[in-house]
Write a protein that holds these residues in place. Structure first.
Motif, short mmCIF file in Angstrom:
data_model
loop_
_atom_site.label_atom_id
_atom_site.label_comp_id
_atom_site.label_asym_id
_atom_site.label_seq_id
_atom_site.Cartn_x
_atom_site.Cartn_y
_atom_site.Cartn_z
N LEU A 111 1.01 -1.00 0.32
CA LEU A 111 0.03 -0.52 -0.23
C LEU A 111 0.74 1.33 -0.02
CD1 LEU A 111 -2.91 -0.87 2.39
CD2 LEU A 111 -2.56 -1.15 -0.13
N ILE A 112 1.95 0.93 0.91
CA ILE A 112 2.52 2.17 0.26
C ILE A 112 3.47 2.57 -0.84
CG2 ILE A 112 5.02 3.08 1.79
CD1 ILE A 112 4.64 2.03 4.48
N ALA A 113 4.63 1.35 -0.69
CA ALA A 113 3.98 2.12 -2.58
C ALA A 113 3.34 2.12 -3.11
CB ALA A 113 5.14 -0.02 -3.41
N GLU A 114 1.79 1.92 -3.69
CA GLU A 114 1.63 1.95 -4.46
C GLU A 114 0.95 3.89 -4.56
OE1 GLU A 114 -3.89 1.77 -4.75
OE2 GLU A 114 -3.06 0.78 -3.82
N LEU A 115 0.83 4.12 -2.81
CA LEU A 115 0.51 4.86 -2.93
C LEU A 115 1.25 6.31 -3.29
CD1 LEU A 115 -1.56 5.29 0.84
CD2 LEU A 115 -2.11 5.72 -2.03
N ALA A 119 4.12 0.71 -6.91
CA ALA A 119 4.03 -0.27 -7.35
C ALA A 119 3.74 -0.93 -8.46
CB ALA A 119 2.93 -0.36 -5.55
N THR A 120 3.70 -2.54 -8.46
CA THR A 120 4.50 -2.92 -10.09
C THR A 120 2.96 -4.37 -10.04
OG1 THR A 120 5.20 -4.64 -9.12
CG2 THR A 120 6.69 -2.30 -10.35
N PHE A 124 1.76 -6.54 -6.64
CA PHE A 124 0.53 -7.26 -7.04
C PHE A 124 0.11 -9.26 -6.93
CE2 PHE A 124 -3.30 -8.21 -9.00
CZ PHE A 124 -4.58 -8.09 -8.31
N LYS A 125 0.76 -9.41 -8.29
CA LYS A 125 0.57 -10.62 -8.42
C LYS A 125 1.35 -11.39 -6.72
CE LYS A 125 -0.48 -10.40 -13.47
NZ LYS A 125 0.27 -10.68 -14.80
N LYS A 126 2.46 -11.29 -6.74
CA LYS A 126 2.57 -11.82 -5.59
C LYS A 126 1.96 -11.85 -3.86
CE LYS A 126 7.20 -12.62 -3.64
NZ LYS A 126 8.50 -11.96 -3.48
N LEU A 127 1.48 -10.42 -4.70
CA LEU A 127 0.94 -10.52 -2.36
C LEU A 127 -0.69 -10.97 -3.00
CD1 LEU A 127 0.90 -8.63 -0.43
CD2 LEU A 127 -0.66 -6.65 -2.30
#
Length: 249
Positions: A111-115, A119-120, A124-127
């Motif tokens: 979420l920090i990376a997204e904001l 984020a890639t 996301f797929k790994k998460l």
């Protein structure tokens, strides 16, 4: 305290008669039955009465709040920080993370990376894989799903919503689980509207949310449902009026 009792207490604090409290929205006889608990008021009419008398929804519903466990409070802090795009708050939570759950810590980092705009899709797929690899469908999984819904392709998101519906029985769920399921449903509506996808699934969800009980803890969700119903029906002026009320809550 029942909602009718609370209505009566608020009305008396403003020195209003039942007729004055309900004027132009519902008739006095019906309002009287709401106060004595023999009739239920709709979310739409509740909102109108509160707005008419300058009452904030959050203040009105405050007496109905229930205490949450530490983990729920912790999760809600993360959710609020994310919705408010408060990177500093998320970073502070991450630095002082005190629970041993790996999934939540990975979510925080994502979420920090997204904001921050870093984020890639690969992350996301790994998460997403980490979230579901144990096939563990519980309250925490629902909470985790809520925060990554924007990253799904529309077809995958529909499948995810179908899985949630199949995995969880609303009537037999805990109150926390019900709240999380409703939040996911409303977020799905928001994503559909943002992506201009007025599909049948959205209509089904709106109808389902409209059928929620007229209890105090469901009021806000039902008002938000009315808002999206107006948007999907292209009644933008009415939706704007509801949005203005929600923004002032």
């Amino acid at each position: 305290m029942m909602i009718g009792e609370h209505f009566k207490r608020v009305r008396n604090s403003k020195n209003l008669t039942q007729e004055q409290m309900a004027a132009g929205i519902v008739n006095r006889s019906f309002y009287s039955r709401v106060e004595n608990g023999s009739s239920s008021i709709t979310a739409d009419n509740l909102m109108k009465i509160l707005y008419k008398h300058g009452l904030a929804m959050t203040e009105f519903l405050r007496d109905f709040d229930t205490s949450e466990s530490n983990i729920e409070t912790y999760q809600d802090k993360i959710t609020v920080a994310y919705i408010n795009k408060d990177i500093l708050a998320l970073e502070d939570i991450y630095l002082h993370f005190k629970y041993e759950d790996v999934r939540t810590k990975r979510l925080l980092k994502f979420l920090i990376a997204e904001l921050n705009g870093t984020a890639t899709r690969k992350q996301f797929k790994k998460l997403s894989y980490i979230f579901f690899k144990q096939n563990k469908w519980d309250e925490e999984t629902l909470w985790l799903i809520f925060h990554i819904m924007d990253w799904y392709e529309m077809s995958d998101l529909r499948d995810l919503i179908d899985s949630v519906i199949k995995k969880f029985n609303y009537k037999n769920s805990t109150e926390r689980m019900k709240q999380l399921m409703i939040r996911i449903a409303i977020r799905y509506l928001a994503i559909c509207f943002k992506r201009d996808k007025d599909d049948s699934k959205a209509k089904d969800i709106i109808n389902c949310l409209k059928s929620l009980p007229n209890t105090a803890d469901m009021r806000m969700y039902k008002i938000i449902t009315v808002y999206y119903d107006k948007l999907f029906s292209h009644k933008y002026d009415e939706a704007s009026d509801i949005a203005n009320i929600l923004n002032n809550i």
